[in-house]
Write an enzyme that holds these catalytic residues in place. Structure first.
Site, PDB file in Angstrom:
ATOM      1  N   GLN A 145      -0.881  -6.447  10.829  1.00 52.02           N
ATOM      2  CA  GLN A 145      -0.151  -5.281  10.334  1.00 52.02           C
ATOM      3  C   GLN A 145       1.020  -5.732   9.466  1.00 52.02           C
ATOM      4  O   GLN A 145       1.738  -4.907   8.925  1.00 52.02           O
ATOM      5  CB  GLN A 145       0.370  -4.460  11.522  1.00 52.02           C
TER       6      GLN A 145
ATOM      7  N   HIS B 261      -2.114  -3.395   6.448  1.00 52.94           N
ATOM      8  CA  HIS B 261      -1.088  -2.584   5.781  1.00 52.94           C
ATOM      9  C   HIS B 261      -0.781  -3.094   4.370  1.00 52.94           C
ATOM     10  O   HIS B 261       0.273  -2.806   3.827  1.00 52.94           O
ATOM     11  CB  HIS B 261       0.189  -2.543   6.635  1.00 52.94           C
TER      12      HIS B 261
ATOM     13  N   CYS C  42      -0.080  -0.182  -9.543  1.00 51.29           N
ATOM     14  CA  CYS C  42       0.450   0.847 -10.438  1.00 51.29           C
ATOM     15  C   CYS C  42       0.076   2.226  -9.904  1.00 51.29           C
ATOM     16  O   CYS C  42      -1.085   2.491  -9.599  1.00 51.29           O
ATOM     17  CB  CYS C  42      -0.125   0.663 -11.837  1.00 51.29           C
TER      18      CYS C  42
ATOM     19  N   CYS D 131      -2.248   4.044 -13.113  1.00 50.22           N
ATOM     20  CA  CYS D 131      -3.622   3.633 -13.424  1.00 50.22           C
ATOM     21  C   CYS D 131      -4.312   2.991 -12.223  1.00 50.22           C
ATOM     22  O   CYS D 131      -5.512   2.727 -12.273  1.00 50.22           O
ATOM     23  CB  CYS D 131      -3.666   2.695 -14.629  1.00 50.22           C
TER      24      CYS D 131
ATOM     25  N   CYS E  49       4.263  -0.894 -14.941  1.00 52.06           N
ATOM     26  CA  CYS E  49       2.970  -1.456 -15.349  1.00 52.06           C
ATOM     27  C   CYS E  49       2.935  -1.508 -16.882  1.00 52.06           C
ATOM     28  O   CYS E  49       3.613  -0.715 -17.546  1.00 52.06           O
ATOM     29  CB  CYS E  49       1.890  -0.505 -14.821  1.00 52.06           C
TER      30      CYS E  49
ATOM     31  N   CYS F 238       0.911  -0.133 -18.592  1.00 54.75           N
ATOM     32  CA  CYS F 238       0.520   1.220 -19.014  1.00 54.75           C
ATOM     33  C   CYS F 238       1.704   2.182 -19.014  1.00 54.75           C
ATOM     34  O   CYS F 238       1.587   3.312 -19.468  1.00 54.75           O
ATOM     35  CB  CYS F 238      -0.600   1.771 -18.129  1.00 54.75           C
TER      36      CYS F 238
ATOM     37  N   ASN G 197       3.031 -10.548  24.238  1.00 54.40           N
ATOM     38  CA  ASN G 197       4.139  -9.713  23.784  1.00 54.40           C
ATOM     39  C   ASN G 197       5.334  -9.970  24.688  1.00 54.40           C
ATOM     40  O   ASN G 197       5.169 -10.077  25.902  1.00 54.40           O
ATOM     41  CB  ASN G 197       3.772  -8.227  23.886  1.00 54.40           C
TER      42      ASN G 197
END
Ligand SMILES: [Zn+2]
Length: 260
Positions: free
Chosen positions: A110, A128, A136, A139, A157, A159, A222
């Site tokens: 994660q 994740h 971007c 796009c 980007c 673009c 843990n």
């Protein structure tokens, strides 16, 4: 039945889990923030440094990002500095050792810090996303760091669209390919190592339960008891992963060496 790990029993339990790992067809590790805390990356839940300063829901939600990308990028760059200076710790390295020994099929993480890969793990499912990639918003293309100017926020980007780190923000779905791979791994493994995650955030939280239902043994490492400890985990180590995992890897290597 839960085998709780008090210090005097730890070595015998390490050996029991090592035997399990040495014999299992497929072993999968699910990792979370807890494994990277000793690398200097503060856990998301908890009260350390960055998260006291920034509300995660504010800087890690897609709504907040779209509303004010410049502001959120300012916060992300501070986190970025932390992640870039972090190095793998013995827990990451032990998982890479288990993979090299042929005793770990892959890691579902994660975390977005890239520390498993830095430690040498080859099969890593980034549930994740990854903080090392950018995407971007206009796009949809993955953009490399070198392609954007970070001096002007938000970075854009070629673009013209705003780019964001290619990580799953609150309010965004898990990438479909990663989710399918992770669920397939969980349902086909014989052992799942749950490391440094309380596994409360869905859908990652379903993975240990799915593994268990499919007949796998769940080994939990843990510091604190979690929702899994009592009813899902078959073996529980309430110790730091960087203390337990290297010993486990060593015990597995000793067992495999003894088979030659
Ligand atoms: Zn674009």
């Amino acid at each position: 039945m839960v085998y709780s790990m008090n210090a005097p029993q730890t070595q015998s339990q390490i050996e029991a889990v090592a035997r399990l790992l040495a014999q299992a067809g497929q072993v999968v590790a699910l990792t979370g923030a807890g494994i990277s805390v000793e690398s200097g990356i503060p856990a998301f839940r908890g009260s350390q440094g960055l998260w006291e300063k920034y509300d995660p829901m504010e800087f890690a939600s897609i709504e907040a990002f779209i509303a004010d990308p410049q502001r959120v990028w300012g916060m992300l760059l501070e986190l970025d500095h932390l992640v870039r200076s972090a190095r793998p710790n013995p827990a990451h390295e032990a998982l890479a050792r288990l993979e090299r020994a042929g005793r770990l099929s892959g890691v579902v993480t994660q975390n977005i810090d890239g520390l498993h890969q830095a430690a040498g793990s080859r099969f890593v499912v980034e549930f994740h996303g990854s903080g090392r990639r950018l995407v971007c918003l206009s796009c949809g293309r993955q953009v490399r760091r070198g392609e954007v100017l970070m001096e002007v926020l938000p970075p854009r980007c070629p673009c013209g669209g705003v780019v964001k780190p290619d990580v799953v923000f609150f309010g965004e779905p898990i990438p479909e390919r990663e989710a399918m791979t992770a669920f397939a791994m969980a349902s086909s493994c014989q052992v799942m190592l749950v490391v440094g995650t309380s596994a409360v955030v869905a859908p990652a939280s379903h993975l240990p339960v799915l593994a268990k239902q499919a007949g796998a043994k769940v080994v939990e490492i843990n510091l604190e008891p979690t929702g899994l400890s009592r009813h899902v985990s078959d073996y529980v180590f309430h110790e730091s992963a960087s203390a337990v995992l290297p010993r486990l890897a060593q015990a597995v290597e000793d067992l495999l060496g003894g088979q030659d």
